[in-house]
Design a protein around this motif. Sequence first.
Motif, PDB file in Angstrom:
ATOM      1  N   ALA A  10      23.561  45.612  39.134  1.00 53.21           N
ATOM      2  CA  ALA A  10      22.659  45.929  40.384  1.00 53.21           C
ATOM      3  C   ALA A  10      22.217  44.543  41.153  1.00 53.21           C
ATOM      4  O   ALA A  10      21.743  44.618  42.083  1.00 53.21           O
ATOM      5  N   HIS A  11      22.416  43.605  40.475  1.00 50.41           N
ATOM      6  CA  HIS A  11      22.030  42.226  41.144  1.00 50.41           C
ATOM      7  C   HIS A  11      22.970  41.920  42.091  1.00 50.41           C
ATOM      8  O   HIS A  11      23.941  42.195  42.378  1.00 50.41           O
ATOM      9  N   PRO A  12      22.429  41.673  43.667  1.00 51.71           N
ATOM     10  CA  PRO A  12      23.091  41.412  44.757  1.00 51.71           C
ATOM     11  C   PRO A  12      24.259  40.472  44.662  1.00 51.71           C
ATOM     12  O   PRO A  12      25.223  40.855  45.072  1.00 51.71           O
ATOM     13  N   ASP A  13      23.816  39.367  43.949  1.00 55.93           N
ATOM     14  CA  ASP A  13      25.147  38.317  43.895  1.00 55.93           C
ATOM     15  C   ASP A  13      26.164  38.764  43.138  1.00 55.93           C
ATOM     16  O   ASP A  13      27.266  38.508  43.449  1.00 55.93           O
ATOM     17  N   ILE A  14      25.800  39.426  41.834  1.00 52.20           N
ATOM     18  CA  ILE A  14      26.939  39.670  41.106  1.00 52.20           C
ATOM     19  C   ILE A  14      27.706  41.051  41.709  1.00 52.20           C
ATOM     20  O   ILE A  14      29.032  40.942  41.676  1.00 52.20           O
ATOM     21  N   ALA A  15      27.042  41.795  42.436  1.00 51.04           N
ATOM     22  CA  ALA A  15      27.625  42.905  43.247  1.00 51.04           C
ATOM     23  C   ALA A  15      28.618  42.410  44.392  1.00 51.04           C
ATOM     24  O   ALA A  15      29.724  42.958  44.577  1.00 51.04           O
ATOM     25  N   ALA A  16      28.002  41.319  45.012  1.00 52.50           N
ATOM     26  CA  ALA A  16      28.729  40.909  46.041  1.00 52.50           C
ATOM     27  C   ALA A  16      29.915  39.991  45.705  1.00 52.50           C
ATOM     28  O   ALA A  16      31.246  40.217  46.334  1.00 52.50           O
ATOM     29  N   ALA A  17      29.859  39.463  44.627  1.00 53.91           N
ATOM     30  CA  ALA A  17      31.027  38.855  44.029  1.00 53.91           C
ATOM     31  C   ALA A  17      32.218  39.714  43.463  1.00 53.91           C
ATOM     32  O   ALA A  17      33.455  39.329  43.829  1.00 53.91           O
ATOM     33  N   ARG A  18      31.571  40.828  42.888  1.00 50.08           N
ATOM     34  CA  ARG A  18      32.814  41.736  42.505  1.00 50.08           C
ATOM     35  C   ARG A  18      33.329  42.490  43.603  1.00 50.08           C
ATOM     36  O   ARG A  18      34.556  42.767  43.582  1.00 50.08           O
ATOM     37  N   ARG A  19      32.707  42.667  44.874  1.00 52.92           N
ATOM     38  CA  ARG A  19      33.421  43.207  45.845  1.00 52.92           C
ATOM     39  C   ARG A  19      34.439  42.234  46.498  1.00 52.92           C
ATOM     40  O   ARG A  19      35.253  42.727  47.046  1.00 52.92           O
ATOM     41  N   PHE A  20      33.989  40.855  46.619  1.00 50.99           N
ATOM     42  CA  PHE A  20      34.913  40.109  47.084  1.00 50.99           C
ATOM     43  C   PHE A  20      36.065  39.912  46.120  1.00 50.99           C
ATOM     44  O   PHE A  20      37.292  40.036  46.754  1.00 50.99           O
ATOM     45  N   VAL A  21      35.975  39.952  44.797  1.00 53.51           N
ATOM     46  CA  VAL A  21      37.272  39.935  44.122  1.00 53.51           C
ATOM     47  C   VAL A  21      37.880  41.129  44.149  1.00 53.51           C
ATOM     48  O   VAL A  21      39.134  40.937  44.353  1.00 53.51           O
ATOM     49  N   ARG A  22      37.483  42.212  44.222  1.00 51.39           N
ATOM     50  CA  ARG A  22      38.249  43.558  44.408  1.00 51.39           C
ATOM     51  C   ARG A  22      38.968  43.444  45.688  1.00 51.39           C
ATOM     52  O   ARG A  22      40.247  44.167  45.770  1.00 51.39           O
ATOM     53  N   GLY A  23      38.249  42.970  46.625  1.00 56.94           N
ATOM     54  CA  GLY A  23      38.965  42.971  47.996  1.00 56.94           C
ATOM     55  C   GLY A  23      40.101  42.133  48.122  1.00 56.94           C
ATOM     56  O   GLY A  23      41.199  42.498  48.645  1.00 56.94           O
ATOM     57  N   LEU A  24      40.016  41.027  47.482  1.00 51.83           N
ATOM     58  CA  LEU A  24      41.085  39.920  47.348  1.00 51.83           C
ATOM     59  C   LEU A  24      42.484  40.798  46.546  1.00 51.83           C
ATOM     60  O   LEU A  24      43.515  40.589  46.987  1.00 51.83           O
ATOM     61  N   ASP A  25      42.102  41.496  45.398  1.00 55.01           N
ATOM     62  CA  ASP A  25      43.208  41.942  44.564  1.00 55.01           C
ATOM     63  C   ASP A  25      43.733  43.060  45.384  1.00 55.01           C
ATOM     64  O   ASP A  25      45.177  43.337  45.323  1.00 55.01           O
ATOM     65  N   ALA A  26      42.946  43.804  45.966  1.00 57.58           N
ATOM     66  CA  ALA A  26      43.448  44.903  46.828  1.00 57.58           C
ATOM     67  C   ALA A  26      44.405  44.245  48.040  1.00 57.58           C
ATOM     68  O   ALA A  26      45.361  44.978  48.389  1.00 57.58           O
ATOM     69  N   ALA A  27      43.829  43.233  48.583  1.00 55.94           N
ATOM     70  CA  ALA A  27      44.704  42.642  49.859  1.00 55.94           C
ATOM     71  C   ALA A  27      46.038  42.223  49.222  1.00 55.94           C
ATOM     72  O   ALA A  27      46.844  42.285  50.307  1.00 55.94           O
ATOM     73  N   ILE A  28      46.143  41.561  48.114  1.00 50.39           N
ATOM     74  CA  ILE A  28      47.541  41.222  47.750  1.00 50.39           C
ATOM     75  C   ILE A  28      48.478  42.325  47.462  1.00 50.39           C
ATOM     76  O   ILE A  28      49.808  42.383  47.673  1.00 50.39           O
ATOM     77  N   ALA A  29      47.928  43.681  47.478  1.00 43.94           N
ATOM     78  CA  ALA A  29      48.976  44.791  47.254  1.00 43.94           C
ATOM     79  C   ALA A  29      48.956  45.339  48.528  1.00 43.94           C
ATOM     80  O   ALA A  29      50.006  46.337  48.574  1.00 43.94           O
ATOM     81  N   VAL A  30      48.641  45.065  49.637  1.00 45.34           N
ATOM     82  CA  VAL A  30      48.709  45.691  50.813  1.00 45.34           C
ATOM     83  C   VAL A  30      50.112  45.547  51.405  1.00 45.34           C
ATOM     84  O   VAL A  30      50.753  46.366  51.945  1.00 45.34           O
ATOM     85  N   PRO A  31      50.941  44.603  51.254  1.00 51.66           N
ATOM     86  CA  PRO A  31      52.391  44.267  51.698  1.00 51.66           C
ATOM     87  C   PRO A  31      53.416  45.498  51.078  1.00 51.66           C
ATOM     88  O   PRO A  31      54.064  45.794  51.607  1.00 51.66           O
TER      89      PRO A  31
END
Length: 656
Positions: free
Chosen positions: A188-209
């Motif tokens: 629930a900590h904002p910094d941890i939640a933001a970091a997780r969203r960023f990492v998950r977004g990067l991982d998902a962007a790699i699979a977009v092609p």
Amino acid sequence: MSGVSGTGSAVGEEWGARAARSRALTVLRVRGRALGLAVLPAAVAVVLYAGEVTGHFSGTGWGTARWVVTVLAVVVLLAATAVALVVARARPAATPTVELAETAAPDLYRLVRDLADRLGVPAPAAIALTPDCDSWLEDRTHRTHRGAGDEGGGAPVLVIGSPFLWWMRVGELRAVLAPVVAGTGPAAHPDIAAARRFVRGLDAAIAVPRTPGLDPVRRLGAHGVGQVARVLLRACRGHAAEMERGVAAAGSERAQEVDYGVRIVAQEQVGLAYAGWDRLLTRVALPAWRMGRWPAKLDAGVVSALTELSRRDRLADGFSSRLGERPACDLLEEPGAVDEAASLLAARLFHGGPAAPGPDWSPVEWSQYPEEVVDRKWRTDAARLHQVLDGIDAAAAGPGAPPPTDGPTLTRVIDRLTATGPATATGPVVGAPAEAAVDQDGHADQNGHTDLTDSAVPPDSAGLTDSAVPPDSTHSTGLPDPTAPADLDPLDGLGDLDDDPPVNPAADALAGALSALLAREEAAREARVAAESARGRTAATDAPADRTTAYEGVGAYEGVSGPDGPLPLFPLQPPRSGRDLLADHVTAMVCCAAVDTAEAVPGLDWLDGPALLLGGERATDLGPRVLSLVEDGDPEPLRDWLARTGVRPEKPVRLV
């Protein structure tokens, strides 16, 4: 380091949470540096224009520099905007689960909320089940993971392994879930939640092609975005891993005072449940899946498997005594419907079956398993074996020859596997042993990777001449070359003596033909499943989804999410050799003969799968005798067993 005082301790006072937040800030600094690098050309352009206004940067050279930097800034900002949009909109991978609405499991939701209150952390937003022996928290706040009417806020979803609910007692489940639920505090900590969203977004962007349906231009742009995302993910991967370790440590620290003694006992049940679940999938469920049937009560079956293990293993004696306590599945309103949905999802994940029942993919109850799966499997394998023998005989006899008259008897199989000499009906070994041919050219593994090229051994290939393998080839004999120079050590070639010709060439040729036939059948099955899945996706796209109902039977179960990626996601077994397949088919033929002529019956062993029952007892001594026939061409052990049990091998058997 300040200690944990119980549920009233703050997240920031725990060492693990502080370490996780520190690593989260490091991940966010990587994002900040990338953003700073993207706006750097624009900042330089602003400075140059300001210098022009103030008269400091005047002249033709400064004007050219301003235009160049301005164009570069626009290009970089557009590229950065595209990357940011893709990262924000890309769909993160989600674990395939069976989602439970609160109306479907009010007692389970009450238990989890009570546990969260005792731990002093936010309660999970929802609960889902997975057909695996594990539990974790999963963030599904992305818009593509939320169904209509979902209001989970920023809390993660609690994913529970479905075997735990059936094997564990209520107190044990609460003790096992305590460290997992405690992880909602750091999450629930904002910094941890933001970091997780960023990492998950990067991982998902790699699979977009790899997204189907992209035109060449968009796919090229997606590849560029993927490369940028890969660089950023590589820069923050280590910090993200340490952040997750810190979150796990914080959850474990916070849960120390909640059911600590029960948790020690419950952890033993976790290992036992994993062993029983793995055995149930590989030995019991997999044969049914291959027959187009899926056991509808896998979670209930794991209880029977572990109870049987307790009966056989004295070390597990005390585990069955727990069955008198209240099982955790009582926390569900309709355990049978949830078990059925989890069983169908397990078949889809571990075997690649269709997403919904159909004519070729129907459920089977445990009481029907011996008759509808075991007996049918034996007779299907026996029919396939005789189909291969018929093809070999037809190829050897030539066109216009009458069909064989001996019928589908066990004697025919035994005689074929004991035939010797270079001119046997099954023909010589073609090139390499059948095991190598299967692994490379024809056997369909659980991933569906089949190679139906001309190099696979077809059923009618047994009539090839001996020229395929020169009789004087040193490669086939493994002996040292007699013409080698005298100064070489004659013992150098002894290491190759393991490459002896096969003891039973008839079995090798039959195994190769059988493997090729199985490969073709598996390829046809995969094509059929792929077509059904494509039709299901089209129907799901055309019809509006209603995910508010927890379950209405498997046919209408809308609470199953995923899976992402090709199926099966988790294949159970590696490719098997041709000899193994041949031994299985010969065993099936023996079992058919025993059922038809010796009053034997098919049965189910919870730990070993299909079993042959003679006089109510499982026949455990058949396997070594079949291997003696297949590996060494020695039929005497099997014939002795047939005579002792009253099986008549000369009688035709009933085939599918």
